[in-house]
Design a protein around this motif. Structure first.
Motif, mmCIF file in Angstrom:
data_model
loop_
_atom_site.group_PDB
_atom_site.id
_atom_site.type_symbol
_atom_site.label_atom_id
_atom_site.label_comp_id
_atom_site.label_asym_id
_atom_site.label_seq_id
_atom_site.Cartn_x
_atom_site.Cartn_y
_atom_site.Cartn_z
ATOM 1 N N LEU A 57 29.669 -64.242 -22.170
ATOM 2 C CA LEU A 57 31.115 -64.161 -22.370
ATOM 3 C C LEU A 57 31.455 -63.371 -23.633
ATOM 4 C CD1 LEU A 57 32.247 -67.782 -21.403
ATOM 5 C CD2 LEU A 57 32.600 -65.692 -20.102
ATOM 6 N N SER A 58 30.729 -63.631 -24.723
ATOM 7 C CA SER A 58 31.011 -62.913 -25.971
ATOM 8 C C SER A 58 30.631 -61.442 -25.857
ATOM 9 C CB SER A 58 30.271 -63.568 -27.143
ATOM 10 O OG SER A 58 28.874 -63.634 -26.892
ATOM 11 N N TYR A 59 29.607 -61.133 -25.062
ATOM 12 C CA TYR A 59 29.261 -59.724 -24.839
ATOM 13 C C TYR A 59 30.378 -59.031 -24.057
ATOM 14 C CZ TYR A 59 26.536 -55.595 -23.590
ATOM 15 O OH TYR A 59 26.091 -54.297 -23.438
ATOM 16 N N PHE A 60 30.984 -59.748 -23.115
ATOM 17 C CA PHE A 60 32.118 -59.187 -22.380
ATOM 18 C C PHE A 60 33.271 -58.874 -23.329
ATOM 19 C CE2 PHE A 60 36.157 -60.112 -20.145
ATOM 20 C CZ PHE A 60 36.140 -59.068 -19.237
ATOM 21 N N VAL A 61 33.553 -59.782 -24.256
ATOM 22 C CA VAL A 61 34.612 -59.550 -25.246
ATOM 23 C C VAL A 61 34.249 -58.358 -26.128
ATOM 24 C CG1 VAL A 61 35.779 -60.521 -27.264
ATOM 25 C CG2 VAL A 61 35.398 -61.933 -25.238
ATOM 26 N N ALA A 62 32.985 -58.297 -26.577
ATOM 27 C CA ALA A 62 32.549 -57.178 -27.421
ATOM 28 C C ALA A 62 32.651 -55.857 -26.670
ATOM 29 C CB ALA A 62 31.112 -57.413 -27.887
ATOM 30 N N SER A 63 32.385 -55.869 -25.358
ATOM 31 C CA SER A 63 32.499 -54.643 -24.561
ATOM 32 C C SER A 63 33.943 -54.159 -24.508
ATOM 33 C CB SER A 63 31.968 -54.890 -23.146
ATOM 34 O OG SER A 63 30.613 -55.264 -23.173
ATOM 35 N N MET A 64 34.883 -55.092 -24.373
ATOM 36 C CA MET A 64 36.288 -54.707 -24.369
ATOM 37 C C MET A 64 36.684 -54.093 -25.707
ATOM 38 S SD MET A 64 38.242 -57.691 -22.180
ATOM 39 C CE MET A 64 37.908 -58.969 -23.386
ATOM 40 N N PHE A 65 36.230 -54.687 -26.801
ATOM 41 C CA PHE A 65 36.522 -54.138 -28.122
ATOM 42 C C PHE A 65 35.872 -52.766 -28.291
ATOM 43 C CE2 PHE A 65 38.255 -58.141 -29.252
ATOM 44 C CZ PHE A 65 38.963 -57.969 -30.434
ATOM 45 N N SER A 66 34.667 -52.585 -27.766
ATOM 46 C CA SER A 66 33.989 -51.299 -27.908
ATOM 47 C C SER A 66 34.721 -50.202 -27.160
ATOM 48 C CB SER A 66 32.541 -51.412 -27.411
ATOM 49 O OG SER A 66 32.503 -51.625 -26.007
ATOM 50 N N GLU A 67 35.298 -50.527 -25.978
ATOM 51 C CA GLU A 67 36.093 -49.542 -25.241
ATOM 52 C C GLU A 67 37.338 -49.158 -26.031
ATOM 53 O OE1 GLU A 67 37.387 -46.911 -22.436
ATOM 54 O OE2 GLU A 67 35.437 -47.907 -22.564
ATOM 55 N N LEU A 68 37.990 -50.164 -26.617
ATOM 56 C CA LEU A 68 39.134 -49.886 -27.486
ATOM 57 C C LEU A 68 38.726 -49.018 -28.662
ATOM 58 C CD1 LEU A 68 40.945 -53.336 -27.690
ATOM 59 C CD2 LEU A 68 41.953 -51.221 -26.887
ATOM 60 N N TYR A 69 37.627 -49.374 -29.277
ATOM 61 C CA TYR A 69 37.149 -48.664 -30.445
ATOM 62 C C TYR A 69 36.804 -47.214 -30.100
ATOM 63 C CZ TYR A 69 35.823 -49.598 -35.274
ATOM 64 O OH TYR A 69 35.794 -49.672 -36.631
ATOM 65 N N GLY A 70 36.079 -47.041 -28.981
ATOM 66 C CA GLY A 70 35.675 -45.697 -28.590
ATOM 67 C C GLY A 70 36.864 -44.794 -28.324
ATOM 68 N N MET A 71 37.864 -45.309 -27.596
ATOM 69 C CA MET A 71 39.058 -44.500 -27.310
ATOM 70 C C MET A 71 39.838 -44.223 -28.582
ATOM 71 S SD MET A 71 40.390 -42.987 -24.769
ATOM 72 C CE MET A 71 41.872 -42.030 -24.467
ATOM 73 N N SER A 72 39.907 -45.186 -29.483
ATOM 74 C CA SER A 72 40.608 -44.979 -30.750
ATOM 75 C C SER A 72 39.919 -43.913 -31.593
ATOM 76 C CB SER A 72 40.684 -46.296 -31.526
ATOM 77 O OG SER A 72 41.360 -47.290 -30.784
ATOM 78 N N ILE A 73 38.591 -43.923 -31.599
ATOM 79 C CA ILE A 73 37.851 -42.927 -32.369
ATOM 80 C C ILE A 73 38.093 -41.525 -31.814
ATOM 81 C CG2 ILE A 73 35.519 -42.113 -32.920
ATOM 82 C CD1 ILE A 73 34.682 -45.074 -33.045
ATOM 83 N N GLU A 74 38.022 -41.382 -30.494
ATOM 84 C CA GLU A 74 38.265 -40.075 -29.883
ATOM 85 C C GLU A 74 39.690 -39.586 -30.174
ATOM 86 O OE1 GLU A 74 36.099 -38.270 -28.465
ATOM 87 O OE2 GLU A 74 34.457 -39.602 -27.909
#
Length: 702
Positions: free
Chosen positions: A587-604
């Motif tokens: 479950l926490s990996y799923f949450v971290a994956s959502m944050f990583s998608e947000l982070y990746g798009m924000s960085i781009e």
């Protein structure tokens, strides 16, 4: 003559000469910029949005036909009862078909086939049997024949079962004591048969006990699991974004990982070479094995050298990438409402799945049960008409398009929010920018999201078709065709990744400039080509950051949950902590994956905004802040060093290289900022005599 105030630092990896004059390959100018919230946006790619809505309408019509609401002779209606209820060995639906309407439950024979029964046995009885209808009377009259039929898999003794989805599922029964089916059969027919099943052995008992304990632990700790997995993990994700903003924290992490990779290359190569020398001295290995080990060590040394050269080339861009990642962390901290974007996407997908799953269930149950006789054994298989198979494919395409559309809308909203944050006063931004971005994306750019998601959906559908033919090729043992289809699948996978990357940057261009998809994709392509090394460095750094986030959040959450679970186990409330910890980690990996998608798009998005900011404004008027502003100022300080080179030589003879050469070329193309470089007469290096004033711009030497 050189415009010092508008220095542009671009990559020396532009597109071919034929594309240099392309209108979408021109850097932005300050005159083109307007505040994003005041930009006059128009509805983009309306036709694709209409097609997207039409696809939903067609899917609904097909779904109504599959459900039987609308009759159409070319597509038979389905009956989900065939999925919920068991289907017996004759193809009748237990509790539904007329012949077995009074027998709603399915009881399994040793062969796996089903017999419909009126009730599931609650206790094990080795003297009572359930058989195919044609054998039932003989089994009831003669116990010897009954056990023989059990060995032939057409009968089964009554074993203790539980009801699950109208099926009788076998469970452990301790009431039989140590008596096994083999012993019960042996007392009647005088021998045992391997086809007679036993459910009372020690292994089965231990297995059932283990699973009961696991289910009990999960049920008792369900609140803890969801609390840690979906609650505490969000806290750790926010902490991770905060840590990245601390001075030197991100630089230390990134450079430590870069150096660690370099050390791993070198140490691994040295160890391989030493092992080869040891084998050579021992004489126990063949010359071929020693030669292969040396070749591997040489390859490792070569990769170490290439990696070192790559880091040298990307060094300053890695520093820039680190600053961009830090800015992305600031943006997410300033707009915490963005964290709800994954929740919005999951909710949207769930709403779509409700009717989609119903339609697919009806369609899946519309097949015809057919019986085949192979080597004297009957088996049944559900077969579908050609129209039904095409309907399945269309439903799959609708799923791909809709799911990708929801992802694209999320990316658009993130890009709009972060771009608005970047090109605004940082002290006056917040969650209202996210609300504005949501309104702008849904009002103006849903068609663009539909266009980009359509491309990905088509590629995924083609991949699904290729996967179907791959399965057919494997079933027919056609090795050549399997290899060809595997290559095609790999090419399609690569193409899908490339298109997703271009789509992401196209959405960013739409957010910044309000372009339609095609124009935004072209603009994004040329931007990527002009800044290839920068984007490569940012992707390298962001990949490290994403990996660290995917490890930091679930590991910290699981560790904290483990400490709580151990306390519960010491109090005797649970029997184990391994499985609950695994669920918390998932479950926490799923949450971290959502944050990583947000982070990746924000960085781009920050990267594209940085490039646009750099192209449009002089250093003192740019929107970059903090460390990112310092990086731009360092680039601006390089301008005086190449002004003389720019004034003295034509572009093809200048000494500038890399970023500076590209900067000069782009400056030359800005005719509206200064005269064309082709209209300036090249001149040689002036030789100034003592006492002579060298301020004369027309002085061309002796």
């Amino acid at each position: 003559m050189g415009n010092k105030g508008s220095t542009v630092s671009q990559e020396n990896s532009g597109p071919p000469d034929a594309d240099k004059n392309h209108p979408d390959n021109k850097p932005l100018t300050a005159e083109e910029f307007t505040d994003l919230s005041e930009m006059k946006r128009g509805c983009t790619d309306c036709l694709c949005l209409i097609l997207f809505i039409a696809s939903w309408i067609c899917m609904t019509i097909l779904g109504f036909i599959a459900c039987g609401v609308i009759y159409h002779p070319s597509l038979p209606a389905g009956d989900p009862a065939r999925l919920v209820h068991a289907v017996d060995h004759k193809g009748s639906i237990c509790g539904v078909s007329d012949s077995v309407s009074d027998r709603p439950y399915g009881y399994y024979m040793p062969s796996g086939s089903v017999v419909c029964v009126s009730s599931c046995p609650s206790v094990t009885n080795y003297t009572d049997f359930i058989c195919y209808e044609s054998y039932q009377s003989e089994a009831d009259a003669d116990e010897f024949k009954a056990w023989s039929y059990v060995a032939s898999t057409v009968c089964m003794y009554k074993a203790k079962t539980t009801k699950i989805l109208n099926r009788c599922i076998l469970v452990q029964d301790d009431s039989t004591g140590s008596l096994t089916p083999q012993q019960a059969a042996s007392s009647i027919i005088g021998s045992t048969n391997s086809s007679i099943l036993s459910y009372s052995d020690e292994t089965s008992e231990d297995s059932n006990s283990y699973y009961r304990n696991v289910v009990g632990d999960l049920w008792y700790l369900r609140a803890h699991i969801f609390g840690f997995g979906l609650g505490i993990s969000v806290v750790f994700a926010f902490l991770y974004t905060y840590f990245l903003r601390l001075p030197m924290m991100l630089k230390t992490l990134i450079w430590s990982m870069i150096i660690a990779v370099q050390v791993a290359f070198i140490v691994g190569s040295v160890l391989l070479y030493q092992l080869a020398l040891q084998w050579e001295s021992d004489g126990e290995k063949s010359d071929t094995e020693i030669w292969v080990m040396k070749i591997l060590s040489y390859i490792g040394f070569a990769l170490s050298f290439l990696y070192f050269c790559l880091i040298l080339v990307l060094c300053k861009r890695i520093f820039l990438a680190i600053n961009i990642v830090k800015e992305a962390a600031k943006a997410l901290s300033a707009m915490p409402l963005l964290m709800a974007m994954p929740v919005f996407q999951v909710t949207a997908i769930t709403i779509f799945l409700i009717p989609w799953v119903i339609y697919v269930m009806f369609l899946s149950s519309s097949g015809e049960m057919k019986t085949y006789d192979v080597a004297g054994h009957e088996f049944k298989r559900v077969e579908y008409t050609t129209n039904t198979q095409y309907a399945f494919l269309y439903f799959l395409f609708c799923w791909f398009w809709t799911s990708e559309f929801i992802v694209a809308m999320g990316q658009l909203i993130i890009a709009l929010s972060v771009a608005k944050w970047y090109f605004s006063d940082k002290s006056n931004t917040g969650n209202r920018d996210v609300c504005w971005a949501f309104k702008a994306a849904t009002r103006f750019h849903m068609g663009t999201a539909a266009f980009g998601s359509l491309i990905i959906a088509i590629i995924k559908t083609i991949r699904a078709i290729v996967a179907y033919f791959q399965k057919k090729a494997r079933d027919t043992h056609n090795v050549i065709l399997s290899a060809v289809l595997c290559c095609v699948q790999c090419c399609l996978w690569c193409f899908e990744k490339i298109m997703k990357f271009i789509n992401k940057h196209a959405y960013i261009q739409t957010a910044i400039k309000g372009y339609s998809f095609c124009k935004a994709a072209r603009s994004a392509f040329f931007l990527i080509m002009r800044n290839a090394l920068r984007i490569a460095a940012v992707n390298l750094v962001s990949e490290f950051v994403v990996i660290l986030g995917l490890l930091f959040t679930p590991l910290c959450t699981t560790l904290l949950a483990y400490l709580v679970f151990v306390y519960e186990m010491e109090n005797g409330n649970v029997t184990g902590v391994t499985t609950p910890c695994i669920f918390v980690f998932i479950l926490s990996y799923f949450v971290a994956s959502m944050f990583s998608e947000l982070y990746g798009m924000s960085i781009e998005t920050i990267l594209c905004c940085y490039i646009a900011d750099e192209e449009m404004f002089p250093p003192e008027k740019r929107f970059a802040d903090g460390d990112l502003k310092s990086a731009i100022q360092i680039q601006a300080e390089k301008a005086p060093s190449y002004i003389a080179d720019e004034e003295m030589f034509p572009p093809e003879k200048r000494f500038a290289d890399g970023d500076l050469k590209s900067a000069i070329q782009i400056q030359a193309e800005k005719a509206q900022v200064r005269p064309s470089i082709d209209n300036v007469k090249p001149f040689s290096i002036p030789q100034v005599k003592p006492g002579q004033d060298n301020n004369d711009k027309n002085h061309v030497g002796p």
